[in-house]
Write an enzyme that holds these catalytic residues in place. Structure first.
Site, PDB file in Angstrom:
ATOM      1  N   TRP A  17      -6.156  -8.886   7.033  1.00  0.00           N
ATOM      2  CA  TRP A  17      -5.242  -9.250   8.120  1.00  0.00           C
ATOM      3  C   TRP A  17      -5.813  -8.853   9.473  1.00  0.00           C
ATOM      4  O   TRP A  17      -5.788  -9.601  10.431  1.00  0.00           O
ATOM      5  CB  TRP A  17      -3.882  -8.583   7.906  1.00  0.00           C
ATOM      6  CG  TRP A  17      -2.840  -9.064   8.885  1.00  0.00           C
ATOM      7  CD1 TRP A  17      -2.524  -8.520  10.098  1.00  0.00           C
ATOM      8  CD2 TRP A  17      -1.996 -10.218   8.735  1.00  0.00           C
ATOM      9  NE1 TRP A  17      -1.533  -9.247  10.708  1.00  0.00           N
ATOM     10  CE2 TRP A  17      -1.184 -10.297   9.888  1.00  0.00           C
ATOM     11  CE3 TRP A  17      -1.841 -11.181   7.741  1.00  0.00           C
ATOM     12  CZ2 TRP A  17      -0.234 -11.301  10.069  1.00  0.00           C
ATOM     13  CZ3 TRP A  17      -0.891 -12.176   7.915  1.00  0.00           C
ATOM     14  CH2 TRP A  17      -0.110 -12.226   9.074  1.00  0.00           C
ATOM     15  N   HIS A  49      -2.486  -4.613  -2.471  1.00  0.00           N
ATOM     16  CA  HIS A  49      -1.821  -3.399  -2.010  1.00  0.00           C
ATOM     17  C   HIS A  49      -0.311  -3.471  -2.198  1.00  0.00           C
ATOM     18  O   HIS A  49       0.259  -4.545  -2.393  1.00  0.00           O
ATOM     19  CB  HIS A  49      -2.140  -3.134  -0.541  1.00  0.00           C
ATOM     20  CG  HIS A  49      -1.592  -4.167   0.390  1.00  0.00           C
ATOM     21  ND1 HIS A  49      -2.254  -5.344   0.664  1.00  0.00           N
ATOM     22  CD2 HIS A  49      -0.431  -4.233   1.104  1.00  0.00           C
ATOM     23  CE1 HIS A  49      -1.537  -6.073   1.506  1.00  0.00           C
ATOM     24  NE2 HIS A  49      -0.419  -5.419   1.783  1.00  0.00           N
ATOM     25  N   HIS A  55       7.129   1.114   5.245  1.00  0.00           N
ATOM     26  CA  HIS A  55       6.339   0.157   6.037  1.00  0.00           C
ATOM     27  C   HIS A  55       7.174  -0.456   7.167  1.00  0.00           C
ATOM     28  O   HIS A  55       6.663  -0.714   8.259  1.00  0.00           O
ATOM     29  CB  HIS A  55       5.815  -0.929   5.107  1.00  0.00           C
ATOM     30  CG  HIS A  55       4.876  -1.910   5.718  1.00  0.00           C
ATOM     31  ND1 HIS A  55       4.045  -1.614   6.780  1.00  0.00           N
ATOM     32  CD2 HIS A  55       4.619  -3.212   5.407  1.00  0.00           C
ATOM     33  CE1 HIS A  55       3.320  -2.673   7.095  1.00  0.00           C
ATOM     34  NE2 HIS A  55       3.654  -3.666   6.296  1.00  0.00           N
ATOM     35  N   GLU A 173       1.141  -7.327  -2.578  1.00  0.00           N
ATOM     36  CA  GLU A 173       0.502  -8.438  -1.884  1.00  0.00           C
ATOM     37  C   GLU A 173      -0.972  -8.543  -2.259  1.00  0.00           C
ATOM     38  O   GLU A 173      -1.583  -7.579  -2.699  1.00  0.00           O
ATOM     39  CB  GLU A 173       0.665  -8.276  -0.369  1.00  0.00           C
ATOM     40  CG  GLU A 173       2.138  -8.381   0.052  1.00  0.00           C
ATOM     41  CD  GLU A 173       2.407  -8.026   1.493  1.00  0.00           C
ATOM     42  OE1 GLU A 173       3.334  -8.623   2.085  1.00  0.00           O
ATOM     43  OE2 GLU A 173       1.712  -7.133   2.038  1.00  0.00           O
TER      44      GLU A 173
END
Length: 210
Positions: A17, A49, A55, A173
């Site tokens: 990302w 992950h 988060h 993900e």
């Protein structure tokens, strides 16, 4: 028994990302040192992950405190490779996801954007409505085969993340499901025990005992 490794390899040129991993040589046999030692600079959300509730929610559960009972156990992989755009509630109900504790969404991402070195402009994500529906179904973990479970149209508001993480649902993900068929497997997903962290890279496998 067959084991599917659904973990992306971590290396400096990988899909990422933001900043890609960096590898620095600390010691090497070639330079006359006693051993080979490297130092890796990488983010908690590198490769395959797990997003912890912390988060997106201050004070929520960090990755070192999430339940291993959620990360290890039966999981259903649903084939949504026909979906274009966002995964909606109708797609999940048609796939028989209702009442499942752990769900992995196999989409066209696995054979497409996940295999590219750079982030794609479009990918298949989870709609906020579908995320809320999964919460209502009592799901504890949901995974997808891309950098983020979020729709590419929602990366300014992160609605699916808020819906899931605020309810304590873990998000996996970058699960590589390209070689995995639809069905029920045993999931073993072990994120690194980074104290107080918002997430962690993980080694994730699916076991088919049939």
């Amino acid at each position: 028994m067959k084991i599917y490794d659904i973990t992306l390899p971590i290396h400096p040129e990988m899909l990422h990302w933001g900043r890609k991993p960096e590898v620095h040589v600390v010691e090497s046999l070639a330079n006359g040192d006693a051993s080979n030692v490297t130092r890796w600079l990488l983010g908690a959300h590198t490769g395959t992950h797990v997003d912890a509730p912390a988060h997106f929610v201050d004070g929520a559960t960090p990755i070192d405190q999430v339940s291993l009972d959620t990360l290890v156990g039966p999981v259903v992989v649903v084939d949504l490779t026909h979906v274009r755009g966002d995964v909606e509630v109708a797609h999940l109900t048609e796939a028989g996801v209702a009442g499942q504790r752990r769900v992995l969404l196999k989409t066209s991402n696995s054979a497409g954007p996940l295999k590219e070195a750079e982030r794609a402009p479009h990918w298949v994500g989870l709609s906020p409505e579908a995320a809320a529906w999964l919460v209502g179904q009592g799901v504890e973990l949901v995974g997808i085969d891309y950098l983020t479970i979020e729709s590419h149209r929602r990366t300014d508001t992160w609605d699916a993340h808020h819906a899931l993480l605020e309810a304590g649902v873990l998000i996996l993900e970058n699960a590589d499901l390209d070689q995995v068929g639809a069905g029920v497997y045993e999931l073993v997903c072990l994120p690194a025990k980074l104290v107080g962290a918002d997430g962690s890279f993980a080694r994730a496998i699916l076991i088919d005992r049939s």
